[in-house]
Structures are given as C-alpha cells and as structure tokens.
Design a protein around this motif. Structure first.
Motif, PDB file in Angstrom:
ATOM      1  N   ASN A  15       0.709  -1.301  -0.021  1.00  0.00           N
ATOM      2  CA  ASN A  15       0.145  -0.045   0.073  1.00  0.00           C
ATOM      3  C   ASN A  15       0.810   1.233   0.181  1.00  0.00           C
ATOM      4  N   ASN A  16       1.921   1.059   0.422  1.00  0.00           N
ATOM      5  CA  ASN A  16       3.065   2.411   0.493  1.00  0.00           C
ATOM      6  C   ASN A  16       3.165   2.833  -0.752  1.00  0.00           C
TER       7      ASN A  16
ATOM      8  N   GLN B  13      -8.705   0.112   1.649  1.00  0.00           N
ATOM      9  CA  GLN B  13      -7.937  -0.433   2.609  1.00  0.00           C
ATOM     10  C   GLN B  13      -8.075  -0.070   3.991  1.00  0.00           C
ATOM     11  N   LYS B  14      -7.997   1.171   4.378  1.00  0.00           N
ATOM     12  CA  LYS B  14      -8.334   1.677   5.565  1.00  0.00           C
ATOM     13  C   LYS B  14      -9.440   1.006   6.170  1.00  0.00           C
ATOM     14  N   ALA B  15     -10.672   0.752   5.438  1.00  0.00           N
ATOM     15  CA  ALA B  15     -11.870   0.323   5.978  1.00  0.00           C
ATOM     16  C   ALA B  15     -11.653  -1.101   5.831  1.00  0.00           C
ATOM     17  N   LYS B  16     -10.643  -1.746   5.673  1.00  0.00           N
ATOM     18  CA  LYS B  16     -10.130  -3.299   5.375  1.00  0.00           C
ATOM     19  C   LYS B  16     -11.231  -3.921   4.464  1.00  0.00           C
ATOM     20  N   ASN B  71      -6.792  -6.304 -10.973  1.00  0.00           N
ATOM     21  CA  ASN B  71      -5.855  -5.887  -9.739  1.00  0.00           C
ATOM     22  C   ASN B  71      -6.631  -6.067  -8.529  1.00  0.00           C
ATOM     23  N   VAL B  72      -6.016  -7.194  -7.744  1.00  0.00           N
ATOM     24  CA  VAL B  72      -6.902  -6.985  -6.325  1.00  0.00           C
ATOM     25  C   VAL B  72      -6.203  -6.230  -5.369  1.00  0.00           C
ATOM     26  N   PHE B  73      -7.005  -5.604  -4.462  1.00  0.00           N
ATOM     27  CA  PHE B  73      -6.365  -5.033  -3.338  1.00  0.00           C
ATOM     28  C   PHE B  73      -6.962  -5.546  -2.078  1.00  0.00           C
ATOM     29  N   ASN B  74      -6.528  -6.547  -1.453  1.00  0.00           N
ATOM     30  CA  ASN B  74      -7.159  -7.083  -0.315  1.00  0.00           C
ATOM     31  C   ASN B  74      -6.586  -6.290   1.072  1.00  0.00           C
ATOM     32  N   PRO B  75      -7.569  -6.396   1.873  1.00  0.00           N
ATOM     33  CA  PRO B  75      -6.951  -5.886   2.993  1.00  0.00           C
ATOM     34  C   PRO B  75      -5.684  -6.381   3.580  1.00  0.00           C
ATOM     35  N   PRO B  76      -4.760  -5.704   4.315  1.00  0.00           N
ATOM     36  CA  PRO B  76      -3.487  -6.356   4.752  1.00  0.00           C
ATOM     37  C   PRO B  76      -3.748  -7.588   5.667  1.00  0.00           C
ATOM     38  N   LEU B  77      -2.638  -8.350   5.732  1.00  0.00           N
ATOM     39  CA  LEU B  77      -2.699  -9.417   6.557  1.00  0.00           C
ATOM     40  C   LEU B  77      -2.631  -8.799   8.015  1.00  0.00           C
ATOM     41  N   ALA B  98       6.972  -6.291   6.636  1.00  0.00           N
ATOM     42  CA  ALA B  98       6.465  -7.691   5.847  1.00  0.00           C
ATOM     43  C   ALA B  98       4.969  -7.340   5.407  1.00  0.00           C
ATOM     44  N   GLY B  99       4.554  -6.294   5.584  1.00  0.00           N
ATOM     45  CA  GLY B  99       3.052  -5.981   5.138  1.00  0.00           C
ATOM     46  C   GLY B  99       1.928  -6.370   6.132  1.00  0.00           C
ATOM     47  N   TYR B 100       2.215  -6.543   7.298  1.00  0.00           N
ATOM     48  CA  TYR B 100       1.117  -6.687   8.210  1.00  0.00           C
ATOM     49  C   TYR B 100       0.675  -5.440   8.833  1.00  0.00           C
ATOM     50  N   ASP B 101      -0.753  -5.638   9.085  1.00  0.00           N
ATOM     51  CA  ASP B 101      -1.461  -4.587  10.159  1.00  0.00           C
ATOM     52  C   ASP B 101      -1.293  -5.104  11.572  1.00  0.00           C
TER      53      ASP B 101
END
Lengths: 128, 229
Positions: A15-16, B13-16, B71-77, B98-101
C-alpha cells in the motif's frame, strides 16, 4: 518546484506504493504507475506488484528484482508527458534483452499508466 | 488510474474492504469493483470473487476476446501480538515491514506505550476480550509473548476457536507441555492444540529479542506461504 520527496515510514509495503503516489499527486507532482500484469518462468515479483514513478524519476515499489526498473522509469516519464497508457513486455525473447532483459530468464508484462487528475473522457474515434 | 480511483483504493484498504480494479488492456477502460457489487457481467464478477478469494491479481480474456487485468487490493494481513514485551518491539517493526497490520495487546499500559510501539495499534483490554473484538480471520497471525498464563492462556482459548492461519506461543518445552495440559483440560483435542507453534519460531538458534523476532516472522511467513507443517 517541490521535490518528489518520500514520506517517512508508513504502513504496509504494497500500500506504501499507492499511498506514496497519492502523496506525490497531492503535492502537485505528476505520477505514473507500473503494474505487473502477467509473468512467465522465474519472474522475480508476482502479478499485481507495483511501481510508482514521480516526474523527477524518483520511484517507490518494484516490478522486478531491479532488472527493468530503469527502463520502466524512463518510459514512465514519457507516459507522464503524453498521458498515454501502454503494455510493456520484458524477457529473454525480447529484442532489448541485452540491455534491459531479465537475467533470471523470466518474462514479464507491465501495464504502464499515468495517474490522471480528472476522469478521462473516452474518445470514440480512438478505438482499440 | 484516475486520482479518484486511487483515493477509493486507499479508503477501501483503511476500511479493510477488498477492492478490485479491472483494466481493459485494449481500450484502457477501468472499472472499479467490490464483492458486493451488482449489475456487472457475470464473467467479470466471477473473476472478482476468485481474485479476492485467492488474493491473486490476474489477466483474463473476456468472452468477446478482449484481455482484461484484474488487480486485487485485499485488506492487509494482520498480526496480533499478546504482550508488549521486548521481543514484541522488533517483531512489531518487522511485521509492519512485511506488510502486516500489527496490533499489540497488553493490559499493562506502561508496557504498551506509543513511545515503545510507534506505527502499530495498541489495545489495553485483557487479551481474550481484545481478541474477541479483533475477530481474527484466516488472514490473521497471533503470537503470545507474555510468559504469563494469566495473559497468554485467555488469548490462546480465543485464538484456537478462530480461523487464524498462525498461532504461536513463546515458552520453553517445559512451559509448552504445561500449557498443552491446561488447554487439554479446557477441552481442546490434540489436533486442535497442534495448531499452536511452540516453542515459537523457526529453530535458527536465535538469542537476542530481534533474532527471536526474525525466527517468529520466518515461521509466520512459512505458514502463510506453505501452510501449517
């Protein structure tokens, strides 16, 4: 002119890229996005990986292991100028393999597009 | 991509919420899609659901022969760390990279302070209550680090009832055996208890808190990419 400065650390890596693209656009910079849309063989980054390029050639993210980013950035600057989107192909079969091909033997397709501030009005004369 | 589309991707993304952007590779038309959307063509929605489910972006050919990229933008792990202890500091940092919330849970507020844990969500509820509220899903990893059964056990009871893809618990072999016995008495079968990785992390001889964090994140990565051993 304001520089294409990077934000400090921010959250999730993938997302960065988009958050940085948005921050550049908000600072009045022109931005292009490159996205891996197809891979064959041992491509270093999976489909969906993105690279955001700012008008001064600063960039964030990746579409390969660093093998083709240089060329993508150059083409992205053209895309920012012309406003045109295109599909780029890289790989050992490519004529440019010697210069910008993938050392790993993989093949990648990239979708390159400018970030547009206003909705594009489709031109019926343009066609495919 | 339109600037407005970019805003909507970041908002999702923010709203997951998962978000899919479909691009016609011939005409460059772009369509914004979510799983709940109706009115789109069936083949397109089938690709959207599959892209979200598999978490993989893909290029597909439409029935009319046109290539489209989804292009899929899934909520972060998500990574939930129970215990705002020393190991939790490097683990939280590396988890973000590593991309985790990342969420750190510790009712002891002097441990879970924003100074010690920048860039992550802090929760001061009791671990079971915190985990119930977090509602771990199949894209969530949970690690308990407190060494204290009063804090770790309630978290593990909730974790074992959740679909979390990784559950790890810090502690020596002796601690693990005692914990397994308590969880057995709480009614969890051997196969259910086997979901807990303990001693936590890959065996790389880690000593310092940062090294232990590396071994834990390596095991989480291995489980994410290859499944539970």
């Amino acid at each position: 002119m304001a520089e294409c400065r990077m934000n400090a650390r921010s959250k999730p890596l993938d997302n960065n890229v988009l958050a940085q693209a948005a921050a550049w656009a908000d600072a009045g910079q022109k931005v292009a996005l490159a996205t891996v849309i197809e891979t064959w063989g041992s491509a270093p980054r999976p489909v969906g990986s993105q690279l955001a390029i700012c008008q001064d050639a600063n960039f964030v993210g990746s579409v390969s292991g660093g093998c083709i980013e240089g060329d993508v950035v150059t083409r992205a600057l053209d895309s920012i100028e012309t406003g045109a989107s295109e599909v780029l192909e890289y790989g050992v079969a490519d004529a440019m393999a010697w210069e910008v091909g993938l050392a790993c033997g993989g093949k990648i397709k990239i979708y390159l597009e400018p970030l547009t501030l206003n909705p594009l009005i489709p031109d019926p004369a343009a066609g495919a | 991509m339109k600037r407005d589309t970019l805003t909507r991707v970041l908002d999702a993304q923010k709203a997951k919420q998962p978000f899919v952007l479909a691009i016609n590779l011939k005409t460059h038309e772009q369509v914004e899609l979510t799983a709940k959307l109706s009115g789109q063509e069936d083949w397109m929605m089938a690709e959207v659901h599959e892209a979200i489910r598999s978490d993989k972006s893909r290029t597909k050919t439409a029935p009319d022969g046109t290539p489209w990229f989804f292009n899929v933008f899934n909520p972060p792990l998500r990574l939930v760390i129970i215990g705002a202890v020393h190991i939790a500091q490097p683990l939280a940092r590396m988890g973000v990279d590593a991309g985790y919330d990342v969420t750190v849970v510790d009712p002891r507020e002097s441990f879970a302070s924003p100074d010690r844990f920048p860039d992550v969500t802090l929760r001061s509820e009791w671990p079971d209550e915190a985990l119930e509220n977090i509602a771990p899903d199949a894209r969530t990893a949970i690690v308990t680090l407190t060494h204290d059964p009063k804090l770790d056990d309630p978290a593990l009871l909730v974790a074992l009832r959740s679909p979390a893809f990784y559950i790890g618990a810090l502690g020596s072999k002796k601690t693990q055996n005692a914990r397994q016995e308590r969880l057995s008495e709480a009614g969890f079968s051997e196969s259910e208890r086997a979901r807990i990785s303990g001693p936590v992390g890959l065996d790389i001889g880690a000593k310092s808190p940062a090294e232990i964090a590396i071994s834990i994140l390596a095991e989480i990565t291995q489980t994410l990419r290859r499944g539970h051993p």
